[in-house]
Design a protein around this motif. Sequence first.
Motif, PDB file in Angstrom:
ATOM      1  N   SER A 295       1.034  -1.145   0.091  1.00  0.00           N
ATOM      2  CA  SER A 295       0.047   0.002  -0.044  1.00  0.00           C
ATOM      3  C   SER A 295       0.990   1.276   0.131  1.00  0.00           C
ATOM      4  CB  SER A 295      -0.894   0.023   1.206  1.00  0.00           C
ATOM      5  OG  SER A 295      -1.511   1.120   1.170  1.00  0.00           O
ATOM      6  N   PHE A 296       0.504   2.316  -0.846  1.00  0.00           N
ATOM      7  CA  PHE A 296       1.343   3.559  -0.866  1.00  0.00           C
ATOM      8  C   PHE A 296       0.712   4.664  -0.476  1.00  0.00           C
ATOM      9  CE2 PHE A 296       2.748   0.138  -3.532  1.00  0.00           C
ATOM     10  CZ  PHE A 296       4.243   0.073  -3.575  1.00  0.00           C
ATOM     11  N   GLY A 297      -0.271   4.631   0.365  1.00  0.00           N
ATOM     12  CA  GLY A 297      -0.912   5.893   0.905  1.00  0.00           C
ATOM     13  C   GLY A 297      -2.105   6.545  -0.016  1.00  0.00           C
ATOM     14  N   SER A 298      -2.528   7.443   0.371  1.00  0.00           N
ATOM     15  CA  SER A 298      -3.681   8.219  -0.529  1.00  0.00           C
ATOM     16  C   SER A 298      -3.146   9.283  -1.497  1.00  0.00           C
ATOM     17  CB  SER A 298      -4.544   8.895   0.566  1.00  0.00           C
ATOM     18  OG  SER A 298      -4.007   9.893   1.080  1.00  0.00           O
ATOM     19  N   GLU A 299      -1.802   9.319  -1.460  1.00  0.00           N
ATOM     20  CA  GLU A 299      -1.398  10.438  -2.252  1.00  0.00           C
ATOM     21  C   GLU A 299       0.056  10.169  -2.946  1.00  0.00           C
ATOM     22  OE1 GLU A 299      -0.870  13.942   0.182  1.00  0.00           O
ATOM     23  OE2 GLU A 299      -3.130  14.042   0.814  1.00  0.00           O
ATOM     24  N   THR A 300       0.409   8.983  -3.230  1.00  0.00           N
ATOM     25  CA  THR A 300       1.235   8.452  -3.752  1.00  0.00           C
ATOM     26  C   THR A 300       0.937   7.436  -5.021  1.00  0.00           C
ATOM     27  OG1 THR A 300       3.076   8.499  -2.070  1.00  0.00           O
ATOM     28  CG2 THR A 300       3.478   7.000  -3.870  1.00  0.00           C
ATOM     29  N   PHE A 301       1.108   7.820  -6.129  1.00  0.00           N
ATOM     30  CA  PHE A 301       0.123   7.044  -7.448  1.00  0.00           C
ATOM     31  C   PHE A 301       1.416   6.542  -8.287  1.00  0.00           C
ATOM     32  CE2 PHE A 301      -1.963  11.071  -6.435  1.00  0.00           C
ATOM     33  CZ  PHE A 301      -3.068  10.450  -5.711  1.00  0.00           C
ATOM     34  N   LEU A 302       1.345   5.149  -8.569  1.00  0.00           N
ATOM     35  CA  LEU A 302       2.150   4.426  -9.152  1.00  0.00           C
ATOM     36  C   LEU A 302       1.760   4.536 -10.651  1.00  0.00           C
ATOM     37  CD1 LEU A 302       2.849   3.289  -6.370  1.00  0.00           C
ATOM     38  CD2 LEU A 302       3.393   1.001  -7.729  1.00  0.00           C
ATOM     39  N   PRO A 303       2.705   4.938 -11.722  1.00  0.00           N
ATOM     40  CA  PRO A 303       2.227   4.914 -13.018  1.00  0.00           C
ATOM     41  C   PRO A 303       1.730   3.450 -13.611  1.00  0.00           C
ATOM     42  CG  PRO A 303       4.205   5.931 -12.630  1.00  0.00           C
ATOM     43  CD  PRO A 303       4.180   5.336 -11.340  1.00  0.00           C
ATOM     44  N   VAL A 304       1.435   3.523 -14.767  1.00  0.00           N
ATOM     45  CA  VAL A 304       0.832   2.129 -15.214  1.00  0.00           C
ATOM     46  C   VAL A 304       1.928   0.915 -15.108  1.00  0.00           C
ATOM     47  CG1 VAL A 304      -0.071   0.854 -17.139  1.00  0.00           C
ATOM     48  CG2 VAL A 304      -1.049   2.916 -16.587  1.00  0.00           C
ATOM     49  N   ALA A 305       2.958   1.375 -15.823  1.00  0.00           N
ATOM     50  CA  ALA A 305       4.234   0.276 -15.960  1.00  0.00           C
ATOM     51  C   ALA A 305       4.725  -0.030 -14.554  1.00  0.00           C
ATOM     52  CB  ALA A 305       5.455   0.972 -16.947  1.00  0.00           C
ATOM     53  N   ALA A 306       5.068   0.950 -13.642  1.00  0.00           N
ATOM     54  CA  ALA A 306       5.417   0.676 -12.080  1.00  0.00           C
ATOM     55  C   ALA A 306       4.409  -0.405 -11.546  1.00  0.00           C
ATOM     56  CB  ALA A 306       5.687   1.816 -11.461  1.00  0.00           C
ATOM     57  N   ALA A 307       3.056  -0.115 -11.465  1.00  0.00           N
ATOM     58  CA  ALA A 307       2.030  -0.881 -11.023  1.00  0.00           C
ATOM     59  C   ALA A 307       2.077  -2.051 -11.436  1.00  0.00           C
ATOM     60  CB  ALA A 307       0.794   0.035 -11.021  1.00  0.00           C
ATOM     61  N   THR A 308       2.034  -2.201 -12.747  1.00  0.00           N
ATOM     62  CA  THR A 308       2.116  -3.601 -13.458  1.00  0.00           C
ATOM     63  C   THR A 308       3.161  -4.576 -12.970  1.00  0.00           C
ATOM     64  OG1 THR A 308       0.956  -2.667 -15.265  1.00  0.00           O
ATOM     65  CG2 THR A 308       1.966  -4.861 -15.677  1.00  0.00           C
ATOM     66  N   GLU A 309       4.649  -3.968 -12.714  1.00  0.00           N
ATOM     67  CA  GLU A 309       5.595  -4.700 -12.476  1.00  0.00           C
ATOM     68  C   GLU A 309       5.606  -4.856 -10.948  1.00  0.00           C
ATOM     69  OE1 GLU A 309       8.184  -5.866 -14.044  1.00  0.00           O
ATOM     70  OE2 GLU A 309       7.079  -5.120 -15.875  1.00  0.00           O
ATOM     71  N   LEU A 310       4.854  -3.890 -10.129  1.00  0.00           N
ATOM     72  CA  LEU A 310       4.593  -4.330  -8.713  1.00  0.00           C
ATOM     73  C   LEU A 310       3.838  -5.657  -8.551  1.00  0.00           C
ATOM     74  CD1 LEU A 310       4.744  -3.799  -5.627  1.00  0.00           C
ATOM     75  CD2 LEU A 310       2.446  -2.265  -6.120  1.00  0.00           C
ATOM     76  N   LEU A 311       2.541  -5.663  -9.409  1.00  0.00           N
ATOM     77  CA  LEU A 311       1.879  -6.812  -9.255  1.00  0.00           C
ATOM     78  C   LEU A 311       2.365  -8.163  -9.706  1.00  0.00           C
ATOM     79  CD1 LEU A 311      -1.554  -5.061 -10.328  1.00  0.00           C
ATOM     80  CD2 LEU A 311      -0.928  -5.571  -7.976  1.00  0.00           C
ATOM     81  N   LEU A 312       3.105  -8.007 -10.722  1.00  0.00           N
ATOM     82  CA  LEU A 312       3.941  -9.404 -11.437  1.00  0.00           C
ATOM     83  C   LEU A 312       4.995  -9.749 -10.331  1.00  0.00           C
ATOM     84  CD1 LEU A 312       4.106  -8.367 -15.057  1.00  0.00           C
ATOM     85  CD2 LEU A 312       2.632 -10.100 -13.984  1.00  0.00           C
ATOM     86  N   GLY A 313       5.573  -8.613  -9.608  1.00  0.00           N
ATOM     87  CA  GLY A 313       6.672  -8.811  -8.542  1.00  0.00           C
ATOM     88  C   GLY A 313       5.910  -9.803  -7.445  1.00  0.00           C
ATOM     89  N   LEU A 314       4.559  -9.324  -7.133  1.00  0.00           N
ATOM     90  CA  LEU A 314       3.843  -9.905  -5.897  1.00  0.00           C
ATOM     91  C   LEU A 314       3.600 -11.217  -6.176  1.00  0.00           C
ATOM     92  CD1 LEU A 314       1.842  -6.665  -4.748  1.00  0.00           C
ATOM     93  CD2 LEU A 314       3.718  -7.638  -3.529  1.00  0.00           C
ATOM     94  N   GLU A 315       3.017 -11.354  -7.604  1.00  0.00           N
ATOM     95  CA  GLU A 315       2.702 -12.828  -8.026  1.00  0.00           C
ATOM     96  C   GLU A 315       4.208 -13.728  -7.881  1.00  0.00           C
ATOM     97  OE1 GLU A 315       1.264 -15.002 -12.297  1.00  0.00           O
ATOM     98  OE2 GLU A 315       1.741 -12.916 -11.974  1.00  0.00           O
ATOM     99  N   ALA A 316       5.176 -13.048  -8.153  1.00  0.00           N
ATOM    100  CA  ALA A 316       6.394 -13.838  -8.374  1.00  0.00           C
ATOM    101  C   ALA A 316       7.030 -14.357  -6.881  1.00  0.00           C
ATOM    102  CB  ALA A 316       7.554 -13.159  -9.017  1.00  0.00           C
ATOM    103  N   THR A 317       6.313 -13.854  -5.867  1.00  0.00           N
ATOM    104  CA  THR A 317       6.723 -14.263  -4.522  1.00  0.00           C
ATOM    105  C   THR A 317       6.293 -15.443  -4.149  1.00  0.00           C
ATOM    106  OG1 THR A 317       4.867 -13.261  -3.496  1.00  0.00           O
ATOM    107  CG2 THR A 317       7.046 -11.943  -4.059  1.00  0.00           C
TER     108      THR A 317
END
Length: 472
Positions: A290-312
């Motif tokens: 979670s990144f709080g209410s005022e920090t927004f991940l761009p599309v590419a960054a959010a996608t890599e984050l999700l794929l990284g969480l999947e990879a764990t």
Amino acid sequence: MAGGGEGGGAGSDVVHVVMFPFLAFGHISPFVQLARRLVSDEAAGVRVTFLTAAGIAPRVEAMLESAAGAVRVLPLNLPEVPGLPAGAASTADVSGDGAELLKLALDGTRPEVRALLAELRPDAVLVEFATSWVCDVAAPLGAKVLYFSVFSAVSFAYFTVPARLAGGQPPAALTARDLMVAPAGYPAASPLTSAPPQLQGPALVYPYTSFHGMPCVYDRVVAGVEGSAGIVMKTCREMEGPYIDYISSQFGKPVLLAGPVVPEPPQGELEERWASWLSSFPDDAVVFASFGSETFLPVAAATELLLGLEATGRPFLAVLNFPKGPDAAAELEARIPPGFEERVRGRGLVRTGWVPQQHILRHRSVGCFVNHAGFSSVVEGLVAGCRLVLLPMKGDQYFNAALFARELGVGVEVAQRDDGWFGRGDVADAVAAAVAAGGDGDAKWRDFFTNEAVQNKFQVDFIRELKKVVRA
């Protein structure tokens, strides 16, 4: 002390403090945390009045619910500002240039604030960068102004000390290259004697850039500190001693330390929809991102984050938020990789909007917290007993991540390229490192933050220093 009105009055040991933060919840929250701490002991003799925009006053009151009766919230009427949406009362209501226009709106409350302070006659007023003009308003009333920095000392020392303009040039003349080097006298042992390479271009020069003919952030900060009787910081010497000393010497002002202001335990129970899902996993198995209410991940960054969480290979709950305006559901859908939901079904959830973060962090099944290195988020995660993965996205977050991970031995930073890019493997590797055996730094600082005697001493010492400033 200030006499008359609703202040403590001459000879009284009660201190009346007015708090006036910028209209962003990332700024309001530290003021709220400090307010709750100051009034938690009735015998300490502190009461607080909180000034904020009328449109968000009910939400601020809800944040102060545990201090109801001891903290009074007074709503301010924001004037109309061309370009600012009608009814906008915080950065959560605007996008793009809206935050700059909110500063203009706050500036426009000056007559109302002057009248309120004349009526209240407080002993002290806590302001920050966007409300530094209160120094001029409060002086004739005998109220002492204190500048409250909501940022860590490590980042405040890097960006806003007078040494930044040692050459005599105006703030607008500073270039990104100038700012890549720490100001003169910055603590030599710091791992941040140069700016993180991920912090580039407009983001780096933003504090020195003027918008709409207004003073830039740097000028507002300096005016607020120089017009104040001292600086308040939500930190402690154990964490940031060299930076605190540097700030004090640069401005020639006392620095009052409130301590890290550990959050109070959350009230009530975790909602069934969250509790049921989390309880289906073993202890410490779940990764919460979670990144709080005022920090927004761009599309590419959010996608890599999700794929990284999947990879764990671990169960996970990811919360992604977006600027005001776009359709949140559509924004979320754009960040979810093809086939992702089917692959993680049963062990991965992705949500947007508010979630009960403290409750989730304290659930027995949550063992790792991926966050943006916001100061409060790091403390919340540590107190909850989670291993920390730090993924800064902007400004002071890079400095916080370096302070915690490199100086204090807390958490693991996600590897990022100089342009800020990170990949799914970097996320998975950081989670693996964080949950591995060890974490001596995490344990040390968790014990420090949860030591009631230590935290109580911060509170007692701060109130003593506050009263000393007020009486001077």
